[in-house]
Design a protein around this motif. Structure first.
Motif, PDB file in Angstrom:
ATOM      1  N   ARG A  49      10.001 -47.956   2.846  1.00  0.00           N
ATOM      2  CA  ARG A  49       9.630 -47.613   4.220  1.00  0.00           C
ATOM      3  C   ARG A  49       8.663 -48.630   4.831  1.00  0.00           C
ATOM      4  O   ARG A  49       8.262 -48.493   5.964  1.00  0.00           O
ATOM      5  N   TYR A 116      14.474 -40.475   8.087  1.00  0.00           N
ATOM      6  CA  TYR A 116      15.212 -41.728   7.966  1.00  0.00           C
ATOM      7  C   TYR A 116      16.314 -41.781   9.010  1.00  0.00           C
ATOM      8  O   TYR A 116      17.061 -40.837   9.187  1.00  0.00           O
ATOM      9  N   GLY A 117      16.391 -42.914   9.684  1.00  0.00           N
ATOM     10  CA  GLY A 117      17.401 -43.079  10.720  1.00  0.00           C
ATOM     11  C   GLY A 117      18.633 -43.801  10.198  1.00  0.00           C
ATOM     12  O   GLY A 117      18.684 -44.234   9.039  1.00  0.00           O
ATOM     13  N   PRO A 118      19.604 -43.962  11.065  1.00  0.00           N
ATOM     14  CA  PRO A 118      20.873 -44.589  10.669  1.00  0.00           C
ATOM     15  C   PRO A 118      20.775 -46.104  10.491  1.00  0.00           C
ATOM     16  O   PRO A 118      21.701 -46.725   9.987  1.00  0.00           O
ATOM     17  N   GLN A 119      19.649 -46.697  10.872  1.00  0.00           N
ATOM     18  CA  GLN A 119      19.522 -48.155  10.816  1.00  0.00           C
ATOM     19  C   GLN A 119      19.273 -48.706   9.416  1.00  0.00           C
ATOM     20  O   GLN A 119      19.386 -49.895   9.186  1.00  0.00           O
ATOM     21  N   GLY A 120      18.903 -47.864   8.457  1.00  0.00           N
ATOM     22  CA  GLY A 120      18.608 -48.332   7.115  1.00  0.00           C
ATOM     23  C   GLY A 120      17.174 -48.820   7.016  1.00  0.00           C
ATOM     24  O   GLY A 120      16.334 -48.478   7.850  1.00  0.00           O
ATOM     25  N   VAL A 121      16.894 -49.643   6.007  1.00  0.00           N
ATOM     26  CA  VAL A 121      15.530 -50.127   5.770  1.00  0.00           C
ATOM     27  C   VAL A 121      15.564 -51.614   5.415  1.00  0.00           C
ATOM     28  O   VAL A 121      16.582 -52.132   4.955  1.00  0.00           O
ATOM     29  N   GLU A 122      14.431 -52.270   5.624  1.00  0.00           N
ATOM     30  CA  GLU A 122      14.244 -53.655   5.177  1.00  0.00           C
ATOM     31  C   GLU A 122      13.473 -53.597   3.872  1.00  0.00           C
ATOM     32  O   GLU A 122      12.318 -53.194   3.848  1.00  0.00           O
ATOM     33  N   HIS A 128      18.024 -56.249   3.801  1.00  0.00           N
ATOM     34  CA  HIS A 128      18.428 -55.062   4.573  1.00  0.00           C
ATOM     35  C   HIS A 128      19.341 -54.164   3.747  1.00  0.00           C
ATOM     36  O   HIS A 128      20.329 -54.613   3.173  1.00  0.00           O
ATOM     37  N   THR A 130      21.597 -50.754   4.261  1.00  0.00           N
ATOM     38  CA  THR A 130      22.107 -49.769   5.213  1.00  0.00           C
ATOM     39  C   THR A 130      21.604 -48.397   4.779  1.00  0.00           C
ATOM     40  O   THR A 130      21.152 -48.214   3.638  1.00  0.00           O
ATOM     41  N   ALA A 131      21.692 -47.425   5.648  1.00  0.00           N
ATOM     42  CA  ALA A 131      21.283 -46.068   5.274  1.00  0.00           C
ATOM     43  C   ALA A 131      22.077 -45.598   4.057  1.00  0.00           C
ATOM     44  O   ALA A 131      21.515 -44.962   3.153  1.00  0.00           O
TER      45      ALA A 131
END
Length: 151
Positions: A49, A116-122, A128, A130-131
């Protein structure tokens, strides 16, 4: 498709297993106590996160896709004895445990799907995610440690 903590049924099952943990749960491998394992898993989510920095590894950007492919896509399950980041290591840089119940509540709070959103995480190691990838690799990591303690 693999299990994914961002899927309602998989999340419910994972949280139920976490609820079964006890401070005196006996490990089947490794060195961590159940309390340390809970904090270790919490720190993994904090790293994903962007809430906990990782300075122990510096991977060039062109290597991250290969590491991501190996760990996220190819690895079916984490194996006992796999190395962790210094920042997640109970003997090095992990957040210090408080009380088992409080630490478990923090972990369960971070597993709330709506955070958590649909954009995923770095991710600092994988780049990157994806979710879908993030949900699957996090489920694999948590499942590994829950199996470590027999739940």
């Amino acid at each position: 498709m693999s299990s994914n903590f961002l899927t309602a049924s998989d999340n419910d099952a994972l949280c139920a297993r976490i609820q079964q943990l006890r401070p005196d749960s006996v490990r089947h491998w490794g060195k961590m106590t159940a309390g340390q394992m809970v904090v270790h898993c919490t720190d993994q989510l904090r790293v994903s996160r962007g809430e906990k920095a990782v300075n122990s590894t510096r991977l060039p950007g062109f290597i991250k896709p290969l590491v991501k492919w190996l760990v996220v896509s190819r690895l079916k399950a984490f194996k006992p004895g796999m190395r962790t980041l210094k920042e997640l290591d109970a003997e090095a840089g992990m957040t210090l445990p408080t009380t088992f119940e409080a630490d478990r509540d923090v972990l369960l709070g971070l597993l709330e799907r709506e955070k958590y959103g649909p954009q995923g995480v770095e991710h600092p190691v994988f780049g990157h995610l994806t979710a879908q990838e993030f949900g699957e690799v996090t489920w694999k990591h948590l499942d590994h440690h829950l199996r470590q303690f027999g739940v």
